[in-house]
Design an enzyme around this catalytic site. Structure first.
Site, PDB file in Angstrom:
ATOM      1  CB  SER A 134      -0.879   0.010   1.261  1.00 28.20           C
ATOM      2  OG  SER A 134      -1.526   1.248   1.445  1.00 28.20           O
ATOM      3  CE1 TYR A 147      -4.028  -2.350   5.224  1.00 26.33           C
ATOM      4  CE2 TYR A 147      -3.147  -0.181   4.704  1.00 26.33           C
ATOM      5  CZ  TYR A 147      -3.584  -1.421   4.299  1.00 26.33           C
ATOM      6  OH  TYR A 147      -3.574  -1.741   2.957  1.00 26.33           O
TER       7      TYR A 147
END
Length: 275
Positions: A134, A147
């Site tokens: 990501s 995350y």
């Protein structure tokens, strides 16, 4: 000549679902894994071979891969580790057990599956391992610490693995998507409601002023790209003679990739805080 084979995880929707369909169209034999049996059954109805693999369930990782290898005669050309979730909230409000759980789902389970695949690829003398990271594996944002931690860890683990596997015929690539049209926010809501006691937090007013709106109403701070934007880079990582170590996906990832290299940390913090 037999089709090239790929195991893709997290195929119930979003990036994994799009990748499974596009690669099948390109002639790959796709094993489209999901964590829920109902989703596996739905994909079988669409003509896929769909083993159940849940990164939080070690037994399913072993049995799912065994199912794939039995079907292929022990061969696997590629693995696309995909499928992760967030536990939104300030780091101080994320319970330690939540952090353990998200690391199992977003990193440790990936490592488990990858370690079981590598001997197969070593024996056949080739393979591609692609990790879906990501933009938040490159830069951090507030409210997303759990995350972010898993994706920063994934980036480092994957870089080390790529160097260690040099010369084996096994290539390792990382995909770094930015904002993609998926069910990510909806899944994050489930984790938020499971783990975060926001009403008793010292930051309760910040939740009301910012995070709850982002989470339940969504952000309007820019466009989202279709999942196919990720698949396009995935195809190159799988089919190019010389795949890249890292692929940026979406404009925000390119921008953040540059800014983190050229700006001091506090300047980058300020830009990110402005959204």
């Amino acid at each position: 000549m037999s089709k090239k084979t790929i195991l893709i995880t997290g195929c119930s929707s979003g990036i994994g679902y799009d990748a499974a369909h596009r690669l099948r169209e390109r002639g790959w034999r796709v094993f489209a894994a999901c964590r829920a049996q109902a989703d596996c059954d739905r994909l079988r109805g669409e003509g896929f071979e769909a083993p159940r693999i849940d990164y939080e369930d070690e037994a399913s990782i072993a049995s799912g891969l065994a199912e794939v290898l039995e079907a292929t005669g022990g061969r696997l050309d590629a693995l696309f580790n995909n499928g992760a979730y967030a536990v939104p909230g300030p780091v101080e409000d994320v319970p330690t057990e939540a952090l353990r759980t998200i690391f199992q789902a977003n990193l440790i389970g990936w490592h488990d599956l990858t370690r079981q695949v590598i001997p197969v690829m070593r024996a056949q003398g080739h393979g591609r391992i692609v990790q879906c990271s990501s933009v938040l594996g490159l830069v951090a944002m507030k409210w997303r610490g759990a995350y972010v931690a898993t994706k920063f860890a994934l980036e480092g683990l994957s870089d080390a693995m790529r160097m260690e596997l040099s010369g084996t015929g096994i290539a390792v690539s990382i995909l770094d998507p930015g904002p993609i049209e998926t069910a990510f926010r909806q899944n994050a809501i489930k984790q938020f409601e499971k783990w975060i006691d926001w009403e008793n937090s010292l930051r309760v007013e910040e939740y009301r002023a910012d995070l709850l709106t982002q989470l339940y109403e969504g952000s309007s701070k820019g466009p989202q790209w279709p999942a196919g934007a990720v698949t396009k880079k995935l195809v190159h990582a799988l089919e190019a003679t010389r795949p890249k170590p890292r692929y940026y996906v979406t404009t925000p990832t390119y921008v953040m990739g540059v800014l983190r290299r050229v700006l001091p940390a506090r300047a980058l913090d300020w830009i990110i805080s402005k959204g």
